[in-house]
Design a protein around this motif. Sequence first.
Motif, PDB file in Angstrom:
ATOM      1  N   ARG A   1       3.140  10.673  -7.021  1.00  0.00           N
ATOM      2  CA  ARG A   1       3.885  11.157  -8.186  1.00  0.00           C
ATOM      3  C   ARG A   1       2.975  11.561  -9.329  1.00  0.00           C
ATOM      4  NH1 ARG A   1       8.552   6.527  -7.320  1.00  0.00           N
ATOM      5  NH2 ARG A   1       9.754   7.733  -5.775  1.00  0.00           N
ATOM      6  N   ARG A   2       1.732  11.042  -9.305  1.00  0.00           N
ATOM      7  CA  ARG A   2       0.756  11.500 -10.291  1.00  0.00           C
ATOM      8  C   ARG A   2       0.199  12.863  -9.940  1.00  0.00           C
ATOM      9  NH1 ARG A   2      -2.643   5.835 -10.451  1.00  0.00           N
ATOM     10  NH2 ARG A   2      -1.179   4.620 -11.740  1.00  0.00           N
ATOM     11  N   LEU A   3       0.215  13.187  -8.645  1.00  0.00           N
ATOM     12  CA  LEU A   3      -0.398  14.424  -8.167  1.00  0.00           C
ATOM     13  C   LEU A   3       0.559  15.604  -8.087  1.00  0.00           C
ATOM     14  CD1 LEU A   3      -2.529  12.922  -5.246  1.00  0.00           C
ATOM     15  CD2 LEU A   3      -3.440  13.963  -7.334  1.00  0.00           C
ATOM     16  N   THR A   4       1.867  15.314  -7.920  1.00  0.00           N
ATOM     17  CA  THR A   4       2.809  16.397  -7.679  1.00  0.00           C
ATOM     18  C   THR A   4       4.195  16.027  -8.188  1.00  0.00           C
ATOM     19  OG1 THR A   4       3.862  17.734  -5.938  1.00  0.00           O
ATOM     20  CG2 THR A   4       3.256  15.478  -5.363  1.00  0.00           C
ATOM     21  N   ASP A   5       4.996  17.064  -8.447  1.00  0.00           N
ATOM     22  CA  ASP A   5       6.389  16.858  -8.860  1.00  0.00           C
ATOM     23  C   ASP A   5       7.325  16.821  -7.658  1.00  0.00           C
ATOM     24  OD1 ASP A   5       5.709  16.818 -11.547  1.00  0.00           O
ATOM     25  OD2 ASP A   5       5.901  19.003 -11.766  1.00  0.00           O
ATOM     26  N   GLU A   6       6.792  16.985  -6.461  1.00  0.00           N
ATOM     27  CA  GLU A   6       7.635  16.951  -5.257  1.00  0.00           C
ATOM     28  C   GLU A   6       8.288  15.585  -5.097  1.00  0.00           C
ATOM     29  OE1 GLU A   6       5.881  18.816  -1.588  1.00  0.00           O
ATOM     30  OE2 GLU A   6       4.091  18.872  -2.858  1.00  0.00           O
ATOM     31  N   ASP A  22      16.672   1.095   3.531  1.00  0.00           N
ATOM     32  CA  ASP A  22      16.497   0.679   2.134  1.00  0.00           C
ATOM     33  C   ASP A  22      15.204   1.234   1.566  1.00  0.00           C
ATOM     34  OD1 ASP A  22      18.850  -0.838   2.193  1.00  0.00           O
ATOM     35  OD2 ASP A  22      17.768  -2.559   3.043  1.00  0.00           O
ATOM     36  N   SER A  23      15.268   1.784   0.373  1.00  0.00           N
ATOM     37  CA  SER A  23      14.089   2.365  -0.253  1.00  0.00           C
ATOM     38  C   SER A  23      13.085   1.281  -0.610  1.00  0.00           C
ATOM     39  CB  SER A  23      14.484   3.141  -1.518  1.00  0.00           C
ATOM     40  OG  SER A  23      13.331   3.644  -2.164  1.00  0.00           O
ATOM     41  N   ILE A  24      11.801   1.547  -0.310  1.00  0.00           N
ATOM     42  CA  ILE A  24      10.764   0.599  -0.709  1.00  0.00           C
ATOM     43  C   ILE A  24       9.820   1.253  -1.716  1.00  0.00           C
ATOM     44  CG2 ILE A  24      10.811  -0.682   1.452  1.00  0.00           C
ATOM     45  CD1 ILE A  24       8.277   0.741   2.312  1.00  0.00           C
ATOM     46  N   GLY A  25      10.185   2.433  -2.193  1.00  0.00           N
ATOM     47  CA  GLY A  25       9.381   3.103  -3.199  1.00  0.00           C
ATOM     48  C   GLY A  25       9.573   2.477  -4.565  1.00  0.00           C
ATOM     49  N   THR A  26       8.721   2.869  -5.502  1.00  0.00           N
ATOM     50  CA  THR A  26       8.831   2.320  -6.861  1.00  0.00           C
ATOM     51  C   THR A  26       9.382   3.382  -7.790  1.00  0.00           C
ATOM     52  OG1 THR A  26       6.525   2.995  -7.273  1.00  0.00           O
ATOM     53  CG2 THR A  26       6.922   0.737  -6.546  1.00  0.00           C
ATOM     54  N   CYS A  83       0.825  -1.212   0.000  1.00  0.00           N
ATOM     55  CA  CYS A  83       0.000   0.000   0.000  1.00  0.00           C
ATOM     56  C   CYS A  83       0.858   1.259   0.000  1.00  0.00           C
ATOM     57  CB  CYS A  83      -0.936  -0.008   1.203  1.00  0.00           C
ATOM     58  SG  CYS A  83      -2.220  -1.278   1.133  1.00  0.00           S
ATOM     59  N   ILE A  84       1.990   1.211   0.689  1.00  0.00           N
ATOM     60  CA  ILE A  84       2.923   2.344   0.658  1.00  0.00           C
ATOM     61  C   ILE A  84       3.387   2.589  -0.773  1.00  0.00           C
ATOM     62  CG2 ILE A  84       5.268   3.048   1.299  1.00  0.00           C
ATOM     63  CD1 ILE A  84       4.761   1.818   4.055  1.00  0.00           C
ATOM     64  N   ARG A  85       3.730   1.512  -1.479  1.00  0.00           N
ATOM     65  CA  ARG A  85       4.173   1.659  -2.875  1.00  0.00           C
ATOM     66  C   ARG A  85       3.060   2.249  -3.743  1.00  0.00           C
ATOM     67  NH1 ARG A  85       6.156  -3.640  -1.590  1.00  0.00           N
ATOM     68  NH2 ARG A  85       8.413  -3.582  -1.227  1.00  0.00           N
ATOM     69  N   GLU A  86       1.832   1.800  -3.534  1.00  0.00           N
ATOM     70  CA  GLU A  86       0.706   2.324  -4.300  1.00  0.00           C
ATOM     71  C   GLU A  86       0.520   3.814  -4.036  1.00  0.00           C
ATOM     72  OE1 GLU A  86      -2.610   2.998  -6.607  1.00  0.00           O
ATOM     73  OE2 GLU A  86      -1.171   1.336  -6.672  1.00  0.00           O
ATOM     74  N   LEU A  87       0.646   4.232  -2.772  1.00  0.00           N
ATOM     75  CA  LEU A  87       0.457   5.644  -2.436  1.00  0.00           C
ATOM     76  C   LEU A  87       1.593   6.508  -2.993  1.00  0.00           C
ATOM     77  CD1 LEU A  87      -0.859   5.293   1.224  1.00  0.00           C
ATOM     78  CD2 LEU A  87      -2.148   6.088  -0.775  1.00  0.00           C
ATOM     79  N   ILE A  88       2.794   5.941  -3.083  1.00  0.00           N
ATOM     80  CA  ILE A  88       3.898   6.685  -3.698  1.00  0.00           C
ATOM     81  C   ILE A  88       3.608   6.917  -5.178  1.00  0.00           C
ATOM     82  CG2 ILE A  88       6.333   6.539  -4.372  1.00  0.00           C
ATOM     83  CD1 ILE A  88       6.856   5.093  -1.733  1.00  0.00           C
ATOM     84  N   VAL A  89       3.059   5.900  -5.860  1.00  0.00           N
ATOM     85  CA  VAL A  89       2.672   6.052  -7.274  1.00  0.00           C
ATOM     86  C   VAL A  89       1.631   7.164  -7.417  1.00  0.00           C
ATOM     87  CG1 VAL A  89       1.480   4.931  -9.200  1.00  0.00           C
ATOM     88  CG2 VAL A  89       3.215   3.673  -7.906  1.00  0.00           C
TER      89      VAL A  89
END
Length: 500
Positions: free
Chosen positions: A482-487, A496-500, A473-479
Amino acid sequence: MTTENPGPKGDDTDDEAVPTYLWNYARNFDNIQLASDDLNRVMFDVLADVSMSLFEVSSRAKSIRSFQDKAKRTVKDDQTGVQRPKYSDPAAEIEDCVGARVILFTQSDVKDFVKQIRARFDIAREPHNPGDHNHDGYDSVHVVINGFADDAHAQRFKHLRDYLAGRRAEIQVRTVAGHAWAAYSHDVKYKATGNMYAALDDKSAKKRVDLLFFQAAGHREALDLAFDRINAIIKPATGVIAPVEPQSSAEVSDAEPDSVCVRPHESNTTEFELNADEFYAVLEEHYPEFDDDTHDEISAALGRIGALHLDGERFGFERIRSVDDLRTILDLCAEDSERVTSLMDYQSAPSRIRRFDDDMLALVKDRYLQTAARDHVRGPVFELRLRRLRGKRSIYRIDGPEDAPTTELTGAATLRALVNLVIERGELNSANIDAVVSDDPDEQFRGRYVVVETSHGSVNVNSNMNREWIDSCIRELIVRWRRLTDEEIDVTRGGDSIGT
């Protein structure tokens, strides 16, 4: 003994006479189910009390059919060699008609949880692991209970209290690795229908399956050991609670700031001005948003305050004797409030005494822990909370957004923080995830949820999730972020990074 009553509807007993024990079980089944629901709530209550991470908690009342089948079991009589009924009084002798299963991540958590169960219940016999006797790879601690250890818990869970008045219930506690082995082994060997293992004609094939399960048990043990080693690295233990002798003032001055200096519960009432009403009035003032406490809980906390010996050089006084002293201590606690909230990761709003205890553990650590050393319930609970407050479970971090939390977080707290961040960049429904996050206030995920307040409104977030689910769910929220903002944003776990 039998009865002429027909069997319970749906039991396929037609017009045959039904044993009284089975008829009574069927008539009382609704109450048995309520007792099972109570046991489930107790398990969550224990886990919340010590802020222990869990994989899964479940409970069940044994079905009428299952109870009937088990009651019919026979054993070989040692003297006659003839098969005889295993149970002379099935209702009293079958101990798992009400049962719960608690699945945790590490063997150390299993041991800690069993310790908590022993503190809260009367135990019918010593907890045991059937795998120790069978040597078949099974690994799960079975605890059989026959009553509550104190009246307060008995009053809270009346259905379970009434059930245990004449019967027993079973709690199984195991690790995730142990559960994987047990679940697959049961599915392969004991499945009622479509059991291909039982249908094997080749005995050597069965032996190969048995050997592979035995080898898998070795891998399970290795996985448990690895998880415990990881646990030891990221979650330092505090050690055991042990009474200590009073020290002289000279010894106190040379002691570590957080060391214990008095015998537990040895209250010094000299000039002790606080009474229960004054004490709780200050807590209501300091913790206005938290839940109320019972008179017994307030009195017990006041007793701990009377037993507490502080570092005089650090605080300017050695005893909390007045309202002013208490306010001074609470002001110091407030400086660390955000960290305590993050580390404890409350699944529901705590009471004022619960939060006060946690703040005191964070502020003076072992000194406050020692005030509960002789309390068979609070002592073990405080020990586990202090471990958590020392940061053992906070390994997530959110980097990038200026409004992100600046401290390390638990997985659940990280998920909720990301929900808030995504909604602030989008709309109230921007973080909705099926079965996890909902802006519908009626979606309460079977009662296990936390409300997250945002500037757009509030959403409910499921609080009964394992780590893998949280990470996905963290990965989904990161996606979505990134759709909502360029931040920029990055979420790490243990560095260790768990983002996508």
